[in-house]
Scaffold this motif. Structure first.
Motif, PDB file in Angstrom:
ATOM      1  N   ASN A  87      35.016  45.482  37.524  1.00 18.25           N
ATOM      2  CA  ASN A  87      36.212  46.331  37.516  1.00 18.25           C
ATOM      3  C   ASN A  87      37.508  45.523  37.429  1.00 18.25           C
ATOM      4  O   ASN A  87      38.591  46.080  37.560  1.00 18.25           O
ATOM      5  N   ALA A  88      37.426  44.204  37.181  1.00 17.49           N
ATOM      6  CA  ALA A  88      38.627  43.362  37.104  1.00 17.49           C
ATOM      7  C   ALA A  88      39.294  43.515  35.740  1.00 17.49           C
ATOM      8  O   ALA A  88      38.625  43.589  34.713  1.00 17.49           O
ATOM      9  N   THR A  89      40.636  43.560  35.751  1.00 23.09           N
ATOM     10  CA  THR A  89      41.389  43.653  34.503  1.00 23.09           C
ATOM     11  C   THR A  89      41.748  42.243  34.020  1.00 23.09           C
ATOM     12  O   THR A  89      41.595  41.265  34.749  1.00 23.09           O
ATOM     13  N   LYS A  90      42.257  42.162  32.789  1.00 20.69           N
ATOM     14  CA  LYS A  90      42.633  40.867  32.223  1.00 20.69           C
ATOM     15  C   LYS A  90      43.755  40.220  33.029  1.00 20.69           C
ATOM     16  O   LYS A  90      43.768  39.003  33.232  1.00 20.69           O
ATOM     17  N   GLN A 113      44.408  40.640  36.268  1.00 21.62           N
ATOM     18  CA  GLN A 113      43.848  40.166  37.529  1.00 21.62           C
ATOM     19  C   GLN A 113      43.056  38.879  37.332  1.00 21.62           C
ATOM     20  O   GLN A 113      43.117  37.969  38.157  1.00 21.62           O
ATOM     21  N   THR A 120      37.743  39.517  27.364  1.00 21.23           N
ATOM     22  CA  THR A 120      36.656  39.989  28.209  1.00 21.23           C
ATOM     23  C   THR A 120      35.585  40.662  27.373  1.00 21.23           C
ATOM     24  O   THR A 120      35.869  41.258  26.335  1.00 21.23           O
ATOM     25  N   SER A 127      31.952  43.068  28.053  1.00 20.13           N
ATOM     26  CA  SER A 127      31.011  43.728  28.951  1.00 20.13           C
ATOM     27  C   SER A 127      29.613  43.506  28.398  1.00 20.13           C
ATOM     28  O   SER A 127      29.313  43.895  27.271  1.00 20.13           O
ATOM     29  N   LYS A 187      30.172  41.424  33.508  1.00 20.09           N
ATOM     30  CA  LYS A 187      31.351  41.216  32.677  1.00 20.09           C
ATOM     31  C   LYS A 187      31.630  39.712  32.554  1.00 20.09           C
ATOM     32  O   LYS A 187      31.549  38.977  33.531  1.00 20.09           O
TER      33      LYS A 187
END
Length: 115
Positions: free
Chosen positions: A32-35, A37, A55, A57, A76
């Protein structure tokens, strides 16, 4: 989320070792981490300047042991490009005086290969 929770482990393969010369490092990250973060976590953990984050998946594979069949979990992957030649930044203030920002960044991630 803490940076230690976002970056799970480095991914060390032939392709990722070749990309390290170009300043690209591969990590397994939280699903659930964004770019943004991921970039912040890498900057805080390794003290480097992050230029780009890509990223992917990855879907889990179907595996079987004897007669039993199951699925590996999805995960991910993040490919982080760092600045291999960090330079000083300078700007002009209101009075016309030039100010230099000289934050020291590393040009590689030494902990990546366990060095």
């Amino acid at each position: 989320m803490k940076p230690e929770d976002i970056i799970k482990r480095p991914i060390i393969t032939e392709k990722s070792n070749m990309d390290m010369q170009a300043g690209k490092y591969t990590f397994e990250v939280a699903k659930n981490a964004t770019k943004i973060q991921i970039a912040d976590a890498v900057q805080k953990l390794f003290d480097v300047k992050v230029l780009n984050v890509n990223t992917i998946s990855v879907k889990g594979k179907m595996k079987r042991v004897g007669a039993h069949e199951g699925k590996r979990p999805d995960w991910k992957k993040a490919i982080v490009t760092i600045d291999t030649n960090p330079t000083e930044k300078s700007y002009l203030t209101k009075g016309g005086k030039e100010v230099k920002i000289s934050k020291k960044y590393k040009d590689s991630i030494d902990e990546f290969m366990g060095a």
